[in-house]
Design a protein around this motif. Structure first.
Motif, PDB file in Angstrom:
ATOM      1  N   ALA A  78     -59.101 -40.970  41.056  1.00  0.00           N
ATOM      2  CA  ALA A  78     -58.516 -41.292  42.364  1.00  0.00           C
ATOM      3  C   ALA A  78     -59.593 -41.392  43.438  1.00  0.00           C
ATOM      4  CB  ALA A  78     -57.493 -40.226  42.734  1.00  0.00           C
ATOM      5  N   ALA A  79     -60.616 -40.522  43.362  1.00  0.00           N
ATOM      6  CA  ALA A  79     -61.706 -40.569  44.343  1.00  0.00           C
ATOM      7  C   ALA A  79     -62.515 -41.842  44.208  1.00  0.00           C
ATOM      8  CB  ALA A  79     -62.611 -39.348  44.170  1.00  0.00           C
ATOM      9  N   LEU A  80     -62.736 -42.317  42.963  1.00  0.00           N
ATOM     10  CA  LEU A  80     -63.490 -43.550  42.743  1.00  0.00           C
ATOM     11  C   LEU A  80     -62.767 -44.736  43.368  1.00  0.00           C
ATOM     12  CD1 LEU A  80     -65.995 -44.718  41.344  1.00  0.00           C
ATOM     13  CD2 LEU A  80     -64.589 -45.072  39.304  1.00  0.00           C
ATOM     14  N   THR A  81     -61.437 -44.807  43.197  1.00  0.00           N
ATOM     15  CA  THR A  81     -60.658 -45.886  43.812  1.00  0.00           C
ATOM     16  C   THR A  81     -60.708 -45.794  45.331  1.00  0.00           C
ATOM     17  OG1 THR A  81     -59.170 -45.931  41.917  1.00  0.00           O
ATOM     18  CG2 THR A  81     -58.367 -46.918  43.948  1.00  0.00           C
ATOM     19  N   PHE A  82     -60.530 -44.605  45.855  1.00  0.00           N
ATOM     20  CA  PHE A  82     -60.533 -44.408  47.306  1.00  0.00           C
ATOM     21  C   PHE A  82     -61.879 -44.783  47.909  1.00  0.00           C
ATOM     22  CE2 PHE A  82     -60.577 -41.100  50.883  1.00  0.00           C
ATOM     23  CZ  PHE A  82     -59.997 -41.980  51.774  1.00  0.00           C
ATOM     24  N   SER A  83     -62.960 -44.363  47.286  1.00  0.00           N
ATOM     25  CA  SER A  83     -64.293 -44.660  47.796  1.00  0.00           C
ATOM     26  C   SER A  83     -64.605 -46.147  47.710  1.00  0.00           C
ATOM     27  CB  SER A  83     -65.338 -43.846  47.014  1.00  0.00           C
ATOM     28  OG  SER A  83     -66.631 -44.105  47.485  1.00  0.00           O
ATOM     29  N   ALA A  84     -64.155 -46.803  46.623  1.00  0.00           N
ATOM     30  CA  ALA A  84     -64.444 -48.228  46.451  1.00  0.00           C
ATOM     31  C   ALA A  84     -63.706 -49.083  47.469  1.00  0.00           C
ATOM     32  CB  ALA A  84     -64.071 -48.659  45.031  1.00  0.00           C
ATOM     33  N   PHE A  85     -62.466 -48.731  47.804  1.00  0.00           N
ATOM     34  CA  PHE A  85     -61.663 -49.529  48.726  1.00  0.00           C
ATOM     35  C   PHE A  85     -61.897 -49.166  50.193  1.00  0.00           C
ATOM     36  CE2 PHE A  85     -58.165 -50.366  45.347  1.00  0.00           C
ATOM     37  CZ  PHE A  85     -58.988 -51.315  44.765  1.00  0.00           C
ATOM     38  N   SER A  86     -62.639 -48.109  50.468  1.00  0.00           N
ATOM     39  CA  SER A  86     -62.861 -47.674  51.845  1.00  0.00           C
ATOM     40  C   SER A  86     -63.701 -48.693  52.600  1.00  0.00           C
ATOM     41  CB  SER A  86     -63.554 -46.312  51.861  1.00  0.00           C
ATOM     42  OG  SER A  86     -63.910 -45.949  53.177  1.00  0.00           O
ATOM     43  N   PRO A  87     -63.312 -49.063  53.834  1.00  0.00           N
ATOM     44  CA  PRO A  87     -64.120 -50.014  54.607  1.00  0.00           C
ATOM     45  C   PRO A  87     -65.445 -49.418  55.085  1.00  0.00           C
ATOM     46  CG  PRO A  87     -62.298 -49.196  55.925  1.00  0.00           C
ATOM     47  CD  PRO A  87     -62.086 -48.669  54.544  1.00  0.00           C
ATOM     48  N   GLU A  88     -65.543 -48.103  55.157  1.00  0.00           N
ATOM     49  CA  GLU A  88     -66.775 -47.421  55.524  1.00  0.00           C
ATOM     50  C   GLU A  88     -67.331 -46.699  54.297  1.00  0.00           C
ATOM     51  OE1 GLU A  88     -68.260 -47.549  58.416  1.00  0.00           O
ATOM     52  OE2 GLU A  88     -66.697 -48.707  59.450  1.00  0.00           O
ATOM     53  N   LYS A  89     -68.652 -46.501  54.304  1.00  0.00           N
ATOM     54  CA  LYS A  89     -69.272 -45.814  53.176  1.00  0.00           C
ATOM     55  C   LYS A  89     -68.745 -44.388  53.110  1.00  0.00           C
ATOM     56  CE  LYS A  89     -73.704 -44.680  51.060  1.00  0.00           C
ATOM     57  NZ  LYS A  89     -75.187 -44.748  51.175  1.00  0.00           N
ATOM     58  N   LEU A  90     -68.202 -44.032  51.952  1.00  0.00           N
ATOM     59  CA  LEU A  90     -67.569 -42.725  51.766  1.00  0.00           C
ATOM     60  C   LEU A  90     -68.202 -42.053  50.551  1.00  0.00           C
ATOM     61  CD1 LEU A  90     -65.297 -40.862  52.805  1.00  0.00           C
ATOM     62  CD2 LEU A  90     -63.767 -41.971  51.173  1.00  0.00           C
TER      63      LEU A  90
ATOM     64  N   ILE B 176     -47.144 -38.526  48.531  1.00  0.00           N
ATOM     65  CA  ILE B 176     -47.206 -38.584  49.989  1.00  0.00           C
ATOM     66  C   ILE B 176     -48.380 -37.763  50.513  1.00  0.00           C
ATOM     67  CG2 ILE B 176     -45.967 -38.101  52.122  1.00  0.00           C
ATOM     68  CD1 ILE B 176     -44.820 -40.401  50.510  1.00  0.00           C
ATOM     69  N   GLY B 177     -48.568 -36.543  49.960  1.00  0.00           N
ATOM     70  CA  GLY B 177     -49.630 -35.667  50.437  1.00  0.00           C
ATOM     71  C   GLY B 177     -51.017 -36.264  50.299  1.00  0.00           C
ATOM     72  N   PRO B 178     -51.436 -36.735  49.089  1.00  0.00           N
ATOM     73  CA  PRO B 178     -52.761 -37.346  48.951  1.00  0.00           C
ATOM     74  C   PRO B 178     -52.954 -38.559  49.854  1.00  0.00           C
ATOM     75  CG  PRO B 178     -51.874 -36.769  46.803  1.00  0.00           C
ATOM     76  CD  PRO B 178     -50.777 -36.538  47.783  1.00  0.00           C
ATOM     77  N   ALA B 179     -51.908 -39.382  50.014  1.00  0.00           N
ATOM     78  CA  ALA B 179     -52.024 -40.553  50.885  1.00  0.00           C
ATOM     79  C   ALA B 179     -52.271 -40.129  52.330  1.00  0.00           C
ATOM     80  CB  ALA B 179     -50.757 -41.402  50.787  1.00  0.00           C
ATOM     81  N   ALA B 180     -51.588 -39.098  52.782  1.00  0.00           N
ATOM     82  CA  ALA B 180     -51.796 -38.615  54.151  1.00  0.00           C
ATOM     83  C   ALA B 180     -53.214 -38.074  54.334  1.00  0.00           C
ATOM     84  CB  ALA B 180     -50.768 -37.529  54.474  1.00  0.00           C
ATOM     85  N   LEU B 181     -53.722 -37.364  53.337  1.00  0.00           N
ATOM     86  CA  LEU B 181     -55.093 -36.860  53.437  1.00  0.00           C
ATOM     87  C   LEU B 181     -56.114 -37.995  53.423  1.00  0.00           C
ATOM     88  CD1 LEU B 181     -55.074 -33.668  51.183  1.00  0.00           C
ATOM     89  CD2 LEU B 181     -55.007 -33.807  53.663  1.00  0.00           C
ATOM     90  N   ASN B 182     -55.877 -39.016  52.617  1.00  0.00           N
ATOM     91  CA  ASN B 182     -56.774 -40.176  52.623  1.00  0.00           C
ATOM     92  C   ASN B 182     -56.800 -40.837  53.991  1.00  0.00           C
ATOM     93  OD1 ASN B 182     -57.337 -39.755  49.929  1.00  0.00           O
ATOM     94  ND2 ASN B 182     -55.913 -41.324  49.183  1.00  0.00           N
ATOM     95  N   LEU B 183     -55.622 -40.976  54.581  1.00  0.00           N
ATOM     96  CA  LEU B 183     -55.542 -41.572  55.922  1.00  0.00           C
ATOM     97  C   LEU B 183     -56.295 -40.720  56.932  1.00  0.00           C
ATOM     98  CD1 LEU B 183     -54.297 -43.794  57.716  1.00  0.00           C
ATOM     99  CD2 LEU B 183     -52.291 -42.330  57.971  1.00  0.00           C
ATOM    100  N   ARG B 184     -56.122 -39.406  56.846  1.00  0.00           N
ATOM    101  CA  ARG B 184     -56.803 -38.506  57.769  1.00  0.00           C
ATOM    102  C   ARG B 184     -58.322 -38.570  57.596  1.00  0.00           C
ATOM    103  NH1 ARG B 184     -56.594 -36.182  62.661  1.00  0.00           N
ATOM    104  NH2 ARG B 184     -57.544 -34.117  62.710  1.00  0.00           N
ATOM    105  N   MET B 185     -58.786 -38.637  56.351  1.00  0.00           N
ATOM    106  CA  MET B 185     -60.219 -38.713  56.072  1.00  0.00           C
ATOM    107  C   MET B 185     -60.829 -39.976  56.691  1.00  0.00           C
ATOM    108  SD  MET B 185     -63.096 -37.813  54.593  1.00  0.00           S
ATOM    109  CE  MET B 185     -62.794 -36.559  53.352  1.00  0.00           C
ATOM    110  N   LEU B 186     -60.140 -41.103  56.542  1.00  0.00           N
ATOM    111  CA  LEU B 186     -60.669 -42.358  57.089  1.00  0.00           C
ATOM    112  C   LEU B 186     -60.715 -42.342  58.611  1.00  0.00           C
ATOM    113  CD1 LEU B 186     -58.921 -44.941  54.730  1.00  0.00           C
ATOM    114  CD2 LEU B 186     -61.326 -44.256  54.710  1.00  0.00           C
TER     115      LEU B 186
END
Length: 896
Positions: A646-658, A681-691
């Motif tokens: 999940a982290a690999l997908t999140f990092s790859a799709f992030s518009p900023e270097k993560l 819902i929880g992981p998606a909310a945390l991803n949004l908060r991180m970005l």
């Protein structure tokens, strides 16, 4: 009933506004009473009261007590199953005193129960009859009968439909067998005592409660009843008594007539008349509703009271009906009645003294006000959570806020006195003479420069309050009053500070600004209201209003008007962006929870209750201890591998270097958030908060998170197809039966037919369009970066395969095996179906779907439950502590 009364004082108390000896009402009083009321011969100590006393009222506290009692019964029933060993142990411990008690008691326990059952009700009913409270006697008997019926019905229902654990928890062991014990006589007596009156006012009620508790203690330690059974009976009795009280109503203890006049005198005033102020529209609507029946406000003869409150003969010229004309009531006082749930009276003291307003706080209404305030403070961020519980505390809070607002220079009615009588507190305050509420203001008064001056004055008064740390929290059209002086200059009053707050925070003040902006927009339009705010407030405050423009931030009257004015909040957001293009108007989460959270919590409780009451944990624990520990460890490690995917997908799709490590920590923290949020819902909310914390704009962050979720769905479907083809079994190779295929075809045809309906098609497109509009720009950007797209899709493959293999290894831990495609189908379909249940982590739904899938695949039901429980332990429960550590780490580094 409506009428006028007169009362005389025992003495002349000191007062800050002396009244003359003349009793002749002033001009405004004549208008309120509907005619000439001059009385040359009326004694100077008589007070005319025009009012509608309520003989009986329904206390909201009774309704609240019914809810609490019902919840208490449910809680006791659950605990009797969950904590059966504890409750049985308590019963056994106190039962050790039975031998000692047998030496002390010289009468049989059965005889003691009979005496209580007979003499307690008799004593209470005799006292009520002695006090000539015949209606309360009937109500008490009805409550006792209802309590007895509830006790019997509950016992029969549990014995017939309850589980063995529940029946055992409510039973006692006598004569070599377990017997269910919910004593109906206890419920009957508890219902009777609840309705008979409070302990503080009925001596027999106080002693009866004590005797009942003593008797219950005796029968409990002698093994006649179980502890949960006694508690259930008491709560059922309370429920019955409060239900009867709420349906029938109780005698009003509010201050009326002589009591009301006495309270005003204790506040320091010599009234000559007190006239009830009513909402004109409410009275007119009620009159129209009763056009063919009796009038809403009947006309009654004048009654007179002496100084002790006893009825005396009225003066001859007073014996006539006084029809109070609501249409002549002052606009400011009418607005005062609409702004709060309190009685309001016009106070006249004669001899040229100015009219004042009397606000009456009633104790029976305080419970509802307290609950409403606590609920709003609990749900909405930025509001003070404390609330005044008692009537006196509520009055003191109201007085404190009134004094603080006045000291801050806010134009608000001056509080001049406080008095107490019966179950009411009266607040005597200055009357805003000539003022009109914003709701009743003529449109011409808000046009052009005249209207701009009103808007500026409204913002100025609110700014003064905020400069002193005060917030209002209830800015409605009835608390903003406007009057003009002789030169035509407007003066704005802010009233109704009961819900206010002292030493408030930034969010609390910005909520006030949002309420004022919405309130003014309802009167003059969005762009003009925003223009007035721009002139009065700094850009920082204007920009902060944007995310708070939500209906939940508005008080109920304003919220209802905003809903009737379609698109007002959207128009305000557009106007704000036009003024400040850099402003963020995306709604900010200002609620601690909503309806979804309440439903989620309720479903979670139901799921946990079902699991706890239906599963045999001893067998499950025994089976898990027999599992192969190496397969268990491998299942846990494969479950942990899903964090990396999940982290690999999140990092790859992030518009900023993560950084990949930070992204992995975020996915770990999602395992902790899953305790309180539905699956995904929880992981998606945390991803949004991180970005957003890393500087990504909110629209871009939302689009990225939506793209991550969409890619997970696509990869799951493709993986099922690949597994089906590669294994040459299941899925697309072994087709379902003809019946299943026909059912699938029928559903597909129905969906297509529905989508052919234009209205349905438009509705579906409106629902899907926001997501597609958010995702498409990010997807277009990713298509131009094939390496990052491949990494993102690869991360989804790792995550999905990790869960599937972890499920397969959980099967292997018990020596079971299935085709990989079957395992994948059971997991993917079961997890998707179970996740539709909006409980934290899909609790209950996921377990049920996986157990059903394994059973359908040929795994024995007992093993299917054990495998599922092991899988959920290693992929859900065991990851919670790790997620908590990751969450604290990210909070410490400022990433969340």
């Amino acid at each position: 009933m409506s009428g006028a009364s007169t009362a005389g004082p025992a003495q002349d108390p000191p007062h800050r506004s002396p009244a003359g000896d003349a009793a002749t009402p002033t001009g405004p009083l004549r208008a309120l009473l509907g005619g000439d009321t001059s009385d040359q011969g009326t004694p100077t100590d008589l007070v005319r009261v025009v009012d509608t006393p309520e003989a009986r009222v329904r206390h909201p506290s009774d309704m609240l007590g019914m809810v609490v009692s019902a919840l208490g019964v449910a809680l006791v029933l659950v605990l009797s199953v969950v904590a059966h060993a504890t409750t049985e142990g308590v019963t056994q411990d106190v039962r050790t005193f039975s031998s000692l008690l047998a030496r002390i008691l010289f009468i049989p326990v059965a005889l003691l129960e009979g005496l209580i059952t007979l003499f307690v009700p008799a004593a209470v009913l005799i006292e009520l009859g002695w006090r000539r409270l015949g209606r309360q006697v009937v109500e008490s008997i009805c409550a006792a009968a209802l309590g007895l019926m509830l006790g019997v019905v509950t016992a029969l229902t549990i014995s017939r439909f309850g589980s063995d654990e529940l029946v055992r928890g409510l039973s006692v062991f006598t004569d070599g067998a377990w017997q269910l014990t919910i004593p109906g006589y206890v419920a009957a007596i508890a219902g009777l005592l609840t309705t008979a009156g409070p302990r503080t006012r009925r001596r027999t009620v106080r002693w009866s409660w004590n005797v009942l508790y003593l008797a219950l203690f005796i029968v409990l330690i002698t093994g006649q009843v179980s502890l949960p059974g006694v508690l259930v009976a008491l709560l059922l009795g309370r429920l019955a008594g409060q239900a009867v009280q709420y349906v029938s109503g109780v005698r009003s203890e509010r201050a009326y007539g002589a009591d009301l006049v006495g309270a005003v005198r204790r506040a320091g005033f010599h009234p000559t008349a007190l006239v009830r102020v009513r909402d004109v529209s409410a009275v007119v609507d009620d009159a129209e509703a009763h056009a063919d029946g009796p009038p809403a406000v009947p006309e009654d003869p004048v009654a007179s009271y002496d100084a002790d409150g006893d009825v005396v003969d009225a003066p001859e010229d007073e014996e006539h009906t006084l029809p109070p004309d609501p249409t002549t009531a002052d606009a400011a006082a009418v607005a005062l009645t609409r702004s709060g749930d309190n009685r309001v009276y016009a106070l006249f003291t004669g001899d040229g003294e100015p009219r004042r307003d009397v606000v009456v706080l009633d104790g029976d209404r305080q419970v509802l006000t307290t609950v409403q305030r606590l609920w709003r403070a609990l749900r909405l961020r930025g509001l003070e959570g404390r609330a005044a519980i008692s009537l006196r505390a509520a009055a003191e809070r109201t007085a404190l806020l009134a004094y603080a607002a006045q000291a801050a220079g806010v134009r608000t009615p001056r509080l001049e006195g406080i008095g107490v009588a019966a179950d009411s507190v009266v607040l005597v305050q200055e009357h805003a003479r000539g003022a009109v509420s914003l709701r009743d203001l003529e449109p011409d008064d808000l046009d052009g420069p005249r209207g701009d001056a009103v808007l500026a004055q409204a913002w100025e008064q609110l700014r003064r309050a905020h400069d002193a740390g005060l917030t209002h929290h209830a800015l409605t059209p009835d608390v903003v009053l406007v009057h003009r002086d002789l030169s035509g200059a407007p003066h704005v009053w802010l009233t109704g500070w009961e819900q206010g707050e002292i030493a408030s925070g930034t969010l609390s003040r910005r909520l006030d600004l949002t309420q004022m902006l919405a309130l003014l927009a309802l009167q003059v339009g969005a762009r003009r209201a925003l223009a007035s705010a721009v002139r009065a407030l700094p850009d920082e405050d204007i920009a902060a209003i944007g995310p708070l423009l939500q209906s939940i931030a508005l008080p109920s009257p304003t919220r209802e008007e905003v809903r009737r004015t379609k698109g007002l909040l959207d128009e305000l957001r557009e106007a704000l962006v036009e003024r400040l293009p850099q402003a963020d108007v995306q709604p900010q989460n200002i609620t601690r929870f909503g309806a979804r959270t309440v439903i989620t919590l309720a479903l979670t409780i139901v799921a946990v209750t079902v699991i706890v009451t239906t599963l045999n944990f001893e067998e499950i624990a025994s089976a898990i201890t027999e599992a192969n520990p190496w397969w268990v460890a491998a299942s846990f490690l494969l479950g942990a591998l899903t964090w990396f995917g999940a982290a690999l997908t999140f990092s790859a799709f992030s518009p900023e270097k993560l950084p990949l490590w930070r992204a992995t920590l975020t996915q770990m923290a999602g395992s902790f958030v899953a305790l309180a949020a539905p699956a995904g819902i929880g992981p998606a909310a945390l991803n949004l908060r991180m970005l957003t914390r890393r500087g990504v704009s909110t629209p871009m962050a939302v689009a990225t998170v939506a793209l991550v979720q969409l890619s997970q769905f696509v990869v799951t479907v493709l993986l099922l197809v690949v597994l089906s083809v590669s294994t040459q079994s299941g899925g697309l190779i072994d087709l379902p039966s003809t019946t299943v295929l026909l059912a699938i075809a029928g559903v597909a045809i129905a969906v297509v037919a529905i989508l052919l309906v234009p209205s349905v098609r438009r509705w579906a497109w409106e629902k899907a369009r926001p997501t597609l509009e958010q995702v498409w720009p990010r997807l277009s950007a990713m298509l131009g970066q094939p390496t990052r797209l491949a990494l993102g899709l690869g991360g989804n493959v790792i995550m999905t395969l990790g869960y599937v293999l972890a499920f397969d290894f959980a099967l292997a831990a018990f020596g079971q095996s299935l085709n990989l495609i079957d395992v994948a189908v059971i997991y993917l379909v079961g997890n998707s179906v179970g996740a539709m249940v909006p409980t934290p982590g899909g609790l209950g739904g996921v377990e049920g779907a996986l157990i059903a899938g394994l059973t359908a695949a040929g795994i024995p039901a007992s093993l299917a439950v054990t495998v599922t429980m092991l899988y959920r332990v290693v992929t859900y429960w065991a990851r919670v502590p790790i997620g908590w550590v990751a969450m604290k780490r990210l909070e410490k580094t400022g990433d969340l």
